[in-house]
Design an enzyme around this catalytic site. Structure first.
Site, PDB file in Angstrom:
ATOM      1  N   GLU A 192       0.895  -1.162   0.000  1.00 16.00           N
ATOM      2  CA  GLU A 192       0.000   0.000   0.000  1.00 16.00           C
ATOM      3  C   GLU A 192       0.927   1.204   0.000  1.00 16.00           C
ATOM      4  O   GLU A 192       1.539   1.527   1.008  1.00 16.00           O
ATOM      5  CB  GLU A 192      -0.900  -0.062   1.234  1.00 16.00           C
ATOM      6  N   CYS A 204      -1.912   8.940   3.020  1.00 11.07           N
ATOM      7  CA  CYS A 204      -1.679   8.592   1.607  1.00 11.07           C
ATOM      8  C   CYS A 204      -2.875   8.953   0.741  1.00 11.07           C
ATOM      9  O   CYS A 204      -2.766   8.986  -0.477  1.00 11.07           O
ATOM     10  CB  CYS A 204      -1.420   7.093   1.464  1.00 11.07           C
TER      11      CYS A 204
HETATM   12  C1  SIN Z   1      -2.962   5.829   4.699  1.00 13.50           C
HETATM   13  O1  SIN Z   1      -2.716   7.014   4.753  1.00 13.50           O
HETATM   14  O2  SIN Z   1      -2.130   5.048   4.238  1.00 13.50           O
HETATM   15  C2  SIN Z   1      -4.245   5.220   5.197  1.00 13.50           C
HETATM   16  C3  SIN Z   1      -5.398   6.117   5.223  1.00 13.50           C
HETATM   17  C4  SIN Z   1      -6.693   5.435   5.589  1.00 13.50           C
HETATM   18  O3  SIN Z   1      -6.736   4.246   5.938  1.00 13.50           O
HETATM   19  O4  SIN Z   1      -7.721   6.097   5.519  1.00 13.50           O
END
Ligand code: SIN
Length: 460
Positions: free
Chosen positions: A231, A265
């Site tokens: 991810e 992210c």
């Molecule tokens: C992430 O920033 O990697 C995860 C964000 C989320 O699970 O909403």
């Protein structure tokens, strides 16, 4: 390097000193995880589920304590950190249920004397490497499905935020999950990547973090053809079309853009607004953005905490300066943005943005909202897709033809339509292109921890 100073990003004070795990110890832990796997995989699914539910009960009971750790080591405002604990726990609860739903099937054979049975089996020992921006949720999103599937897991939390992981693992042990089935190691990302990927015991590596590090891990994992879930980075576009409810779009832009001070992210990185509503959107967005209280996450009413460290601050300042040099207009001056000093930055809206700006093509991880206008929706779609990333995208429209057209056209794994908060334990989170592969959450999120085996029986 044997000691790790865990810092509070709001004060830069050391809150805990931890010993690093040495390489030999890490290998021994992996061996113990392997031994634990032999018995954990035999535990029936209903018992695994019950133990996960007990873990979830304890996490609920210790919610405020965990939230405080998240705020202290990660800087996230306390209320938001409490929300993260709930979010993290929703993965434990979801996979406590899914443990009981690992189904197989039978396949009609091409002969009446044969039968074919398909079953799912746990992959084995998992090595997990997790980021600092969600010290609880990114852990449980991997640990809960791994344990539910019958795998055992060794997790390497980010060196900035190990304390939440340590407490979560302790609570899992208290819940009756065997100590060797769920473990943590304190290592640098580089060491963990090498140790996990070189270990013949570890069968799966799961990672959340940057695309740059993800590529390195994939390269290492290829040597022993390890099963990986990645991810990785994002560069989320957010499109506000001419028929959108502007007030809703502004509120949801704030929800996605300033979550964790812009350090997720899936934060909207770049905003495209139809020219006919640009002025209204920017005025309303700026008013609300300037009202966001910035400060130490333990202080009341703070909604934007510090960035994780000075390196993060420097990157964001560089993007702001670059945007200004390329014609962007800042809603507040650079000195005002930096007024609080330390790792704090006041949020800013940058209007008159263009595609040349770093903020429009490099992941920001900070509280800045660059806004560019468009007149033709197809141009906005083309700009939104013009990147190697494909994690999350957002759009605002009240027309269902436009909405489904955008949904189908945007090359992203997670899409929010009139919704700045699409993440949920029951939905498959993950990216396309260089944002990674595999999905976490939903019924899909347990699959990476399972192998499919079939049995062909003859002479029936
Ligand atoms: C992430 O920033 O990697 C995860 C964000 C989320 O699970 O909403």
């Amino acid at each position: 390097m044997t000691k790790l100073d865990v810092l509070n990003p709001a004060t830069n004070e050391v809150i805990k000193i931890l010993e690093y795990t040495d390489e030999q110890t890490a290998h021994r832990q992996i061996e113990r995880a392997h031994e634990a796997f032999q018995s954990w995989k035999q535990v029936d699914a209903h018992e695994r589920s019950a133990k996960l539910f007990e873990w979830a009960r304890l996490v609920d009971e210790h919610k405020n304590e965990l939230a405080k750790l998240i705020t202290q080591e990660g800087g996230k405002p306390y209320k938001e950190a409490q929300g993260e604990v709930d979010y993290a726990n929703s993965y434990i609860k979801w996979y406590a249920e899914e443990a009981k739903r690992i189904y197989g099937r039978t396949i009609p054979a091409n002969s009446s004397s044969k039968k074919i049975i398909v079953q799912k089996f746990p992959v084995g020992v998992v090595g997990a490497i997790t980021p600092w921006n969600f010290p609880a949720a990114m852990i449980t999103r991997k640990m809960a499905p791994a344990l539910a599937a019958g795998c055992t897991i060794v997790c390497k939390p980010a060196t900035q935020t190990p304390l939440t992981t340590i407490r979560l693992v302790e609570l899992a042990h208290e819940a009756g999950i065997p100590e060797d089935a769920i473990q943590y190691v304190i290592l640098s990302g580089k060491d963990a990547g090498e140790i996990f990927n070189e270990s013949p015991i570890i069968q799966k590596v799961t990672f959340t973090g940057s695309t740059q590090v993800g590529k390195k891990l994939i390269e290492q994992a290829s040597q022993s053809v390890k099963n990986v879930t990645m991810e990785l980075g994002g560069l989320a576009p957010l499109i506000v079309h001419e028929d959108a409810n502007v007030d809703l779009a502004v509120d949801q832009t704030i929800a996605t853009k300033f979550r964790n001070a812009g350090q997720t992210c899936i934060c909207a990185n770049r905003i495209y607004v139809h020219e006919s509503i640009e002025q209204e959107y920017i005025e309303k967005l700026t008013e609300k953005v300037h009202a966001l209280k910035v400060g130490n996450g333990m202080d009341e009413d703070v909604v934007v905490g510090p960035l994780i460290n000075q390196e993060g601050v420097n990157k964001v300042i560089d993007q702001i300066k670059d945007a200004e040099d390329k014609g962007g207009q800042l809603s507040r001056s650079l000195s005002d943005i930096q007024e609080l000093g330390g790792n704090f930055l006041k949020p800013v809206v940058i209007s008159n943005a263009n595609q040349e700006m770093k903020a429009m093509h490099e992941e920001t991880f900070g509280p800045i909202a660059p806004v560019m206008t468009y007149s033709d929706l197809e141009d906005a779609i083309q700009m939104a897709n013009d990147t190697e990333f494909g994690l999350a995208a957002y759009f605002f429209t009240n027309d269902y033809h436009t909405g489904f057209h955008l949904y189908e056209s945007l090359d992203y794994g997670v899409i929010g339509w009139n919704d700045g908060g699409p993440s949920a334990a029951h939905a498959p989170f993950g990216g396309m292109k260089q944002s990674g592969y595999g999905r976490e959450g939903g019924i899909e999120g347990i699959e990476p921890y399972l192998e499919t085996k079939y049995l062909s029986i003859g002479d029936m």
